[in-house]
Design a protein around this motif. Structure first.
Motif, PDB file in Angstrom:
ATOM      1  N   LYS A   1       0.861  -1.191   0.000  1.00  0.00           N
ATOM      2  CA  LYS A   1       0.000   0.000   0.000  1.00  0.00           C
ATOM      3  C   LYS A   1       0.888   1.228   0.000  1.00  0.00           C
ATOM      4  O   LYS A   1       1.944   1.216   0.650  1.00  0.00           O
ATOM      5  N   GLU A   2       0.457   2.278  -0.668  1.00  0.00           N
ATOM      6  CA  GLU A   2       1.271   3.486  -0.753  1.00  0.00           C
ATOM      7  C   GLU A   2       1.676   3.975   0.646  1.00  0.00           C
ATOM      8  O   GLU A   2       0.840   4.013   1.559  1.00  0.00           O
TER       9      GLU A   2
ATOM     10  N   ASP B   1       5.068  -1.646   8.896  1.00  0.00           N
ATOM     11  CA  ASP B   1       3.646  -1.845   8.543  1.00  0.00           C
ATOM     12  C   ASP B   1       3.442  -3.248   7.972  1.00  0.00           C
ATOM     13  O   ASP B   1       2.428  -3.902   8.241  1.00  0.00           O
ATOM     14  N   ALA B   2       4.413  -3.697   7.161  1.00  0.00           N
ATOM     15  CA  ALA B   2       4.286  -5.028   6.551  1.00  0.00           C
ATOM     16  C   ALA B   2       4.306  -6.118   7.628  1.00  0.00           C
ATOM     17  O   ALA B   2       3.527  -7.077   7.572  1.00  0.00           O
TER      18      ALA B   2
ATOM     19  N   GLU C   1      11.606   2.755   7.354  1.00  0.00           N
ATOM     20  CA  GLU C   1      12.081   2.193   6.087  1.00  0.00           C
ATOM     21  C   GLU C   1      10.904   1.965   5.137  1.00  0.00           C
ATOM     22  O   GLU C   1      10.080   1.065   5.347  1.00  0.00           O
ATOM     23  N   GLN C   2      10.827   2.814   4.108  1.00  0.00           N
ATOM     24  CA  GLN C   2       9.739   2.675   3.138  1.00  0.00           C
ATOM     25  C   GLN C   2       9.840   1.333   2.411  1.00  0.00           C
ATOM     26  O   GLN C   2      10.936   0.896   2.040  1.00  0.00           O
TER      27      GLN C   2
ATOM     28  N   TYR D   1      11.657  -2.170  -1.919  1.00  0.00           N
ATOM     29  CA  TYR D   1      11.756  -3.615  -1.679  1.00  0.00           C
ATOM     30  C   TYR D   1      10.640  -4.352  -2.440  1.00  0.00           C
ATOM     31  O   TYR D   1      10.836  -5.442  -2.949  1.00  0.00           O
ATOM     32  N   ALA D   2       9.465  -3.737  -2.497  1.00  0.00           N
ATOM     33  CA  ALA D   2       8.341  -4.371  -3.195  1.00  0.00           C
ATOM     34  C   ALA D   2       8.615  -4.470  -4.698  1.00  0.00           C
ATOM     35  O   ALA D   2       8.100  -5.359  -5.376  1.00  0.00           O
TER      36      ALA D   2
END
Ligand code: SF4
Ligand code: SF4
Ligand code: FES
Length: 216
Positions: free
Chosen positions: A21-22, A28-29, A69-70, A74-75
């Protein structure tokens, strides 16, 4: 788009896929995995804002505060992002480590100021350095990345960053004795490799502080 995470869980790696998700961070993951896939996944977090220092883990082998860490880059990768607990500490479970050794070491060092009696003032440069060192959030990233911490005699970069003031502040009655002792024993293990400087998310630069202590 899916974010693939390969997470070390004791003696094995487990791979999870999380819908991206943006604005998502790696923390968050992990929260998504805990809520929707596997509630037994263990990790630490508190502030979510890079302040408390609890969420540091190894991301593809490098220590990071995962709340900052955005996840996007990685996605976009084909291969999974590898998350592991920090090094140089005992693993409690999954990504959670036990850093109580360091807390005990700091307590045993009697890490408090014994003020001199007169109203001694310090110059602006020293004041700024002390302030910058006090930005340390005890995240353990530097400690985990230091090749010398495996030697039990070496207190490590976290110790010298967090306690920097005790060695240099002339308003502390003990500072010169502490500095002499540290130069004779504690600091000598440092290889000046700068790995701790690179690992620190708060720009505290432990290796630079240690070099300054040695040169003072
Ligand atoms: S510079 Fe010194 S304290 Fe920092 S990682 Fe290298 S050996 Fe460890
Ligand atoms: S010096 Fe930096 S890396 Fe080391 S514990 Fe403090 S904030 Fe973390
Ligand atoms: S949760 Fe506090 S620093 Fe990441």
């Amino acid at each position: 788009m899916k974010l693939k995470l390969s997470i070390r869980r004791q003696d094995r790696f487990e791979t999870f896929e999380v819908p991206y998700k943006e604005g998502m961070t790696l923390l968050d993951a992990l929260k998504y995995i805990k809520e929707y896939i596997d509630p037994s996944l263990a990790f630490r977090q508190f502030c979510g804002a890079g302040i408390c220092g609890t969420c540091a883990v190894n991301v593809n082998g490098f220590p990071k505060l995962i709340c900052k860490e955005q996840a996007l880059s990685y996605a976009l990768e084909e291969s999974p992002t590898v998350l592991e607990p920090l090094n140089n500490a005992e693993i409690v479970k999954d990504l959670v480590i036990d850093t109580s050794n360091m807390s005990h070491r700091i307590k045993a060092y009697k890490a408090w100021i014994t003020p001199v009696e007169n109203n001694l003032k310090i110059n602006q440069e020293l004041s700024k350095k002390i302030e910058e060192a006090s930005d340390c959030i005890l995240c353990y990233a530097c400690q985990s990345f230091c090749p010398e911490v495996t030697d039990k005699d070496y207190a490590g970069p976290l110790f010298f960053a967090k306690l920097y003031r005790l060695f240099v502040d002339p308003r502390d009655r003990e500072h010169d004795i502490r500095l002499l002792e540290a130069k004779d024993t504690l600091i000598l293990h440092c290889l000046s490799c700068n790995k701790c400087n690179n690992a620190c998310p708060k720009e505290v630069k432990p290796a630079t502080l240690i070099r300054e202590l040695l040169d003072s």
